[in-house]
Design a protein around this motif. Structure first.
Motif, PDB file in Angstrom:
ATOM      1  N   ALA A 330       3.241  -8.739   0.875  1.00 33.45           N
ATOM      2  CA  ALA A 330       3.852  -7.794   1.984  1.00 33.45           C
ATOM      3  C   ALA A 330       4.188  -6.883   1.823  1.00 33.45           C
ATOM      4  CB  ALA A 330       5.700  -9.260   2.421  1.00 33.45           C
ATOM      5  N   LYS A 334       2.620  -3.735   3.421  1.00 37.15           N
ATOM      6  CA  LYS A 334       3.426  -2.240   3.858  1.00 37.15           C
ATOM      7  C   LYS A 334       3.456  -1.237   3.421  1.00 37.15           C
ATOM      8  CE  LYS A 334       7.929  -0.875   5.012  1.00 37.15           C
ATOM      9  NZ  LYS A 334       7.966  -1.042   5.814  1.00 37.15           N
ATOM     10  N   PHE A 362      -0.390  -4.376  16.663  1.00 35.16           N
ATOM     11  CA  PHE A 362       0.396  -5.145  16.625  1.00 35.16           C
ATOM     12  C   PHE A 362       0.367  -4.893  15.286  1.00 35.16           C
ATOM     13  CE2 PHE A 362      -2.501  -6.608  20.111  1.00 35.16           C
ATOM     14  CZ  PHE A 362      -1.233  -7.045  20.786  1.00 35.16           C
ATOM     15  N   HIS A 363       1.397  -4.226  14.696  1.00 34.93           N
ATOM     16  CA  HIS A 363       1.673  -3.846  13.005  1.00 34.93           C
ATOM     17  C   HIS A 363       2.369  -5.214  12.659  1.00 34.93           C
ATOM     18  CE1 HIS A 363       2.194  -0.719  10.338  1.00 34.93           C
ATOM     19  NE2 HIS A 363       3.582  -1.408   9.609  1.00 34.93           N
ATOM     20  N   TRP A 364       3.090  -5.822  13.062  1.00 32.15           N
ATOM     21  CA  TRP A 364       3.115  -7.069  12.829  1.00 32.15           C
ATOM     22  C   TRP A 364       1.570  -8.718  12.290  1.00 32.15           C
ATOM     23  CZ3 TRP A 364       1.519 -11.077  15.400  1.00 32.15           C
ATOM     24  CH2 TRP A 364       1.130 -10.568  17.032  1.00 32.15           C
ATOM     25  N   ALA A 365       0.616  -7.804  13.334  1.00 38.85           N
ATOM     26  CA  ALA A 365       0.143  -9.008  13.009  1.00 38.85           C
ATOM     27  C   ALA A 365      -0.452  -8.861  11.208  1.00 38.85           C
ATOM     28  CB  ALA A 365      -1.337  -8.873  13.421  1.00 38.85           C
ATOM     29  N   ARG A 366      -0.776  -7.678  10.989  1.00 43.53           N
ATOM     30  CA  ARG A 366      -0.768  -7.788   9.513  1.00 43.53           C
ATOM     31  C   ARG A 366      -0.427  -8.335   8.115  1.00 43.53           C
ATOM     32  NH1 ARG A 366      -1.083  -0.698   8.626  1.00 43.53           N
ATOM     33  NH2 ARG A 366      -1.336  -0.740  10.503  1.00 43.53           N
ATOM     34  N   TYR A 367       1.653  -8.945   8.403  1.00 49.12           N
ATOM     35  CA  TYR A 367       2.047  -9.986   7.557  1.00 49.12           C
ATOM     36  C   TYR A 367       1.275 -10.984   8.360  1.00 49.12           C
ATOM     37  CZ  TYR A 367       4.470  -5.603   7.081  1.00 49.12           C
ATOM     38  OH  TYR A 367       4.420  -4.140   6.439  1.00 49.12           O
ATOM     39  N   THR A 368       1.012 -11.728   9.494  1.00 48.20           N
ATOM     40  CA  THR A 368       0.753 -13.005   9.454  1.00 48.20           C
ATOM     41  C   THR A 368      -0.192 -13.619   9.382  1.00 48.20           C
ATOM     42  OG1 THR A 368      -0.220 -11.787  11.545  1.00 48.20           O
ATOM     43  CG2 THR A 368       2.374 -12.667  12.126  1.00 48.20           C
TER      44      THR A 368
END
Length: 469
Positions: A330, A334, A362-368
């Motif tokens: 993560a 980031k 979708f910035h959060w998609a990088r973490y999923t």
């Protein structure tokens, strides 16, 4: 005899299929396209014996143009046609059809050799399976697509795999020579010269370790093997003996690596030509993208109940290590994700749509995707466990060394590491290979269809634009 007939038939069928697609591509796009607008004029300058000319937009060394110049000279000596007249867009693109044939042969030879070494407890690998595996890897969509265009990828892959083949057959001087040619196609191939160098050193180390234990070292747990290695390396006499033996067998690789270091110092960097758009970075997520892309192209090998349950058992067994890896991943996503302007702006590449419609939107998609990165890492370590922990650490270190400095999200960067990884995996069963073959054919048909039949236009450019990897 029957095996030879089967190989010839397979290669002939593949080349006929490739030749038909080649003609369709030429008909649809007979003018230089994308990077060809730099590569083809540069090769044509070489055909005019103008070796001092260099297009500053080209970032790789002139291996592609030199091999084209030499190959077309051979044809010229038989045909009587002048070299300048032979140096057409179609003929230059056809050079990659020769590398296609070479890649098929090398993939089969490599697969056969690597599976000979891994035989034993597993079932014997048949020639039919090896041939099917070769066909699947030959049709690897990212590499296969560039067989019809004048790009460096088929030649770069051929000479890198040829170097690797000669290395594992213990022809180290010849291997080093072809390593130089591979570097002339793409500078990052120096990493695979280093891979071969360390591979030889590991083999020598493993033989030495075997002298200090009665049990086969491949039966050792990773931690026990590393402890034994540390114990041996603390003895100066053994280190001196091993160093002499390693240098004796690997000095040709050392010479190539030393020569490359000298080139980088003189050139003031690894890139030739356009440096502004190819600045080295610390793009650690490139390794994640490679793992995910490799997982998707090896989908049928891993997505069944046994592998998924094994992954969850490993998580439950090592929860602290898993949480640490998730946290580090993560942080890397980031703070160490790079967005190259070409990835954000060039809508001819599939990577543009992956990035702009998923990671950018979708910035959060990088973490999923972090769980899938860990899943793929676990699976690839599992299916290469028979190579040993030292080989695994070497491979993933070299893959990272190739990929991390690259800011651009580009599928082509994954070709060589993917093929080396797949060749060293446990050989899949015929059922999985058939499923992969079917999917690879569908993907190739789709990408060719999109390239030929679905052109689009930019407002400020009258020429058609085409989709590609």
């Amino acid at each position: 005899m029957q095996d030879k007939v089967m190989h010839i038939f397979a290669l002939s069928s593949l080349m006929l299929f490739t030749g038909v697609i080649f003609q369709l591509v030429q008909k649809a796009q007979n003018n230089p396209y994308m990077d060809e607008i730099f590569h083809i004029p540069q090769a044509q300058q070489y055909c005019r014996s103008n070796f001092s000319h260099w297009d500053p937009m080209i970032t790789t060394l002139p291996g592609l143009y030199i091999t084209s110049f030499l190959s077309l000279n051979i044809i010229r000596s038989f045909s009587g046609v002048s070299l300048v007249d032979l140096c057409t867009t179609q003929n230059l693109r056809a050079m990659n059809l020769l590398f296609c044939i070479g890649n098929f042969a090398i993939l089969f030879i490599l697969g056969k050799k690597l599976n000979e070494k891994s035989k034993g407890k597993d079932v014997n690998k048949t020639t039919k399976q090896l041939l099917m595996n070769t066909i699947v890897l030959f049709l690897f969509p990212v590499l296969y697509f560039f067989s019809w265009l004048y790009y460096t990828d088929p030649g770069s892959t051929f000479f890198t795999l040829l170097m690797y083949t000669l290395c594992i057959h213990n022809f180290h001087k010849c291997s080093s020579l072809f390593g130089i040619i591979a570097i002339l196609f793409r500078q990052t191939n120096v990493v695979w010269v280093l891979f071969c160098f360390v591979l030889v050193a590991i083999e020598i180390l493993e033989k030495e370790l075997q002298h200090h234990t009665k049990e086969k070292i491949h039966n050792f747990r990773n931690t026990d093997l590393l402890k034994l290695l540390l114990k041996i390396l603390l003895k100066p006499a053994i280190v001196f003996k091993l160093s002499k033996k390693i240098i004796f067998h690997t000095y040709s690789y050392v010479c190539v690596i030393a020569g490359f270091i000298a080139f980088v110092k003189i050139n003031n960097g690894i890139v030739v030509g356009d440096r502004s758009n190819h600045v080295a970075s610390c793009n650690i997520p490139q390794v994640f993208y490679f793992l995910l892309v490799s997982l998707l192209f090896s989908f049928f090998n891993f997505f069944h109940t046994k592998n998924i349950f094994a992954f969850f058992r490993a998580i439950l067994k090592n929860p602290f290590n898993v949480l640490l890896m998730v946290a580090l991943s993560a942080i890397a996503v980031k703070y160490l994700t790079y967005e190259h302007k070409y990835t954000l702006s060039d809508n001819r590449h599939y990577t543009f749509y992956v990035w702009s419609r998923l990671f950018k939107k979708f910035h959060w998609a990088r973490y999923t995707f972090i769980p899938s990165y860990l899943f793929s890492l676990y699976q690839f370590f599992s299916v290469t466990s028979h190579r040993g922990i030292l080989w695994q650490l070497l491979f993933f270190t070299c893959a990272a060394a190739c990929l991390v400095p690259q800011s651009l999200f580009e599928f082509r960067y994954y070709i060589v590491p993917f093929l080396i990884l797949r060749l060293n995996m446990t050989l899949p069963c015929s059922r999985i290979l058939l499923a992969e073959l079917f999917c690879y054919i569908l993907l190739n048909v789709f990408t060719v269809y999109m390239f030929i039949s679905r052109p689009f236009y930019w407002p400020n450019d009258p020429l058609p634009q085409r989709f590609m990897w």
